[in-house]
Scaffold this active site. Structure first.
Site, PDB file in Angstrom:
ATOM      1  N   HIS A   1      48.886  38.631  36.590  1.00 28.16           N
ATOM      2  CA  HIS A   1      49.128  39.461  37.777  1.00 28.16           C
ATOM      3  C   HIS A   1      50.610  39.794  37.924  1.00 28.16           C
ATOM      4  O   HIS A   1      50.972  40.933  38.269  1.00 28.16           O
ATOM      5  CB  HIS A   1      48.612  38.715  39.018  1.00 28.16           C
TER       6      HIS A   1
ATOM      7  N   GLU B   1      51.440  42.504  35.570  1.00 24.64           N
ATOM      8  CA  GLU B   1      50.938  43.795  36.094  1.00 24.64           C
ATOM      9  C   GLU B   1      51.976  44.419  37.032  1.00 24.64           C
ATOM     10  O   GLU B   1      52.251  45.621  36.960  1.00 24.64           O
ATOM     11  CB  GLU B   1      49.608  43.579  36.830  1.00 24.64           C
ATOM     12  N   HIS B   2      52.560  43.636  37.912  1.00 30.32           N
ATOM     13  CA  HIS B   2      53.605  44.155  38.814  1.00 30.32           C
ATOM     14  C   HIS B   2      54.789  44.701  38.027  1.00 30.32           C
ATOM     15  O   HIS B   2      55.322  45.771  38.334  1.00 30.32           O
ATOM     16  CB  HIS B   2      54.090  43.038  39.739  1.00 30.32           C
TER      17      HIS B   2
ATOM     18  N   GLU C   1      52.779  38.323  48.833  1.00 32.67           N
ATOM     19  CA  GLU C   1      51.389  38.774  48.681  1.00 32.67           C
ATOM     20  C   GLU C   1      50.434  37.583  48.736  1.00 32.67           C
ATOM     21  O   GLU C   1      49.381  37.644  49.363  1.00 32.67           O
ATOM     22  CB  GLU C   1      51.232  39.518  47.350  1.00 32.67           C
TER      23      GLU C   1
END
Length: 453
Positions: free
Chosen positions: A75, A78-79, A155
């Site tokens: 993840h 991905e950012h 997040e």
């Protein structure tokens, strides 16, 4: 009675119509598949109803591939894929796509990481060029990494740590998956996020973002010849690299009934029940997966389903009750039941669970009627048929299947497989899988129930 007859007649008409649609074994849109010399697999589905196209690039890497200590790295990467390449400054690709009226985003799951753009067909080349650029020229600057990790921590706080329902489900999954890495959160444990380094991400990128570990799916107003040339132009020069091995996330064949109680900042108590079940990738009997999907529909397939009609509206012992199941994962899956007891009628979690077990046991003893199963099939198939109206959904179905190791052709075979399930097979999967030795139960309780009242 007249309304009931009309409802049955309508269902039969719908089943017949959708069945006829399914019997047309040819895909509604021509679909093509080819592989570049560097291993990149490309699937193109033509849909000429509007001059738009969706391009999705899927990498076969997600949280279930992550070793202990590196949870959340897929993840995090991905950012960072939006933070620049050798030839694009951080955010430059997004600004350019936005100026063209394109939509773009990305997603990370347990099994895969994906990136997509939706745009006018005549601008597809721009999206492909940018996607190819970041497949092998990602810059991963240290300063951008430090800033983005703070975004990811926030997040996690927003979605999990400060969200009681998110936190409860994360703890539940950790308990439900005894051996499978599916128990790891996609966003990662906070202590792992805090100790990730940019060198960790660089190594993860080099290992998993190889052409042979990716699938490019393009759906829309395109022709194979033009796509083949464009893909070869932009992705063909990328060198082939070693493809990491894929091991299916497997769960123990038989465990023991598990229970956890969570006191959290929630307003109402809730019940979670998860049964360890196979997916299409791990079952020895593929029909079981289609039967489990329809079993979910019998329980929670809309207004007429058993949980809604009996537990919510009929006896009013639950303010909500639901079932879910994903049979298209890379590894073993869960069949989930959940509910909130109707406290205004004095119902507690134990009584709600007892009533859910009564529904399960009833299905084990007596299959659903043909009429009931036909209604569930019609409803399930209708969702699949109507989903073909969206180029994004078509691409997502193809990409998801290929990313977890299944063939995209299952999209066109799904309806026939669902129609072949018999009422007795619904009972059979309930008897085999909805048993206590496969069960994890969570009671989520308010911290201070007296204050809530």
């Amino acid at each position: 009675m007249i309304m009931l007859r009309q409802s049955i007649a309508l269902t039969l008409v719908l089943v017949f119509s959708l069945g006829a649609w399914a019997q047309d074994s040819q895909p509604r849109q021509p679909t093509h598949e080819f592989t570049l010399d560097n291993g990149l697999k490309v699937i193109v589905r033509e849909d000429h109803r509007a001059p738009v196209v969706v391009s999705q690039l899927w990498y076969r890497v997600g949280s279930s591939h992550e070793p202990p200590g590196l949870t959340g790295i897929s993840h995090a990467l991905e950012h960072m894929m939006f933070k620049g390449t050798d030839n694009l400054a951080p955010g430059q690709a997004s600004r350019l796509l936005s100026s063209l009226g394109a939509q773009e985003n990305a997603f990370t799951s347990r099994d895969y990481t994906g990136y997509y753009q939706i745009l006018s067909r005549d601008q597809l080349a721009i999206a492909l060029e940018m996607e190819a650029e970041r497949m092998h020229r990602l810059s991963l600057p240290e300063d951008e990494f430090e800033r983005e990790m703070e975004v990811i921590k926030e997040e996690r706080r927003l979605r999990v740590d400060d969200n009681p329902n998110g936190l409860a489900f994360e703890r539940f999954l950790r308990q439900a998956y005894m051996a499978s890495p599916y128990g790891q959160p996609v966003i990662g444990w906070m202590h792992d996020i805090e100790r990730l380094t940019v060198d960790d991400l660089r190594a993860w990128y080099q290992t998993h973002y190889q052409p042979g570990n990716a699938i490019l799916v393009i759906v829309g107003d395109v022709r194979l010849a033009e796509i083949r040339a464009l893909v070869q132009q932009h992705f063909g020069p990328i060198p082939a690299g070693p493809v990491p091995p894929q091991k299916l996330p497997l769960e123990l064949p038989g465990g023991a009934e598990r229970q956890l109680t969570l006191n959290l900042n929630v307003q109402l108590p809730s019940l979670l029940m998860g049964f360890n079940v196979p997916s299409l990738n791990t079952t020895e009997q593929p029909w079981e997966i289609y039967a489990l999907r329809l079993l979910r529909g019998v329980l929670d397939g809309g207004y007429s389903a058993r949980l809604a009609s009996r537990l919510e509206r009929g006896e009013a012992i639950a303010t909500s009750a639901s079932a879910s199941y994903d049979g298209f994962s890379r590894g073993d899956s869960l069949f989930l039941l959940s509910g909130i007891p109707n406290q205004s009628r004095g119902v507690d979690l134990e009584q709600l669970e007892q009533r859910l077990w009564q529904e399960i046991e009833a299905l084990k003893l007596e299959p659903p009627s043909t009429e009931e199963l036909n209604r569930v099939k019609a409803q399930t198939i209708a969702g699949l048929v109507y989903g073909q109206d969206s180029i994004s959904q078509q691409a997502s179905q193809i990409g998801q299947l290929e990313s977890v190791g299944l063939s995209w052709r299952l999209v066109d075979e799904d309806i026939a497989a669902l129609e072949a399930v018999s009422p007795e097979q619904i009972s059979a999967v309930a008897r085999r899988y909805l048993v206590r030795e496969r069960l994890t139960r969570a009671h989520v309780l308010p911290n201070n129930p007296e204050e809530v009242r």
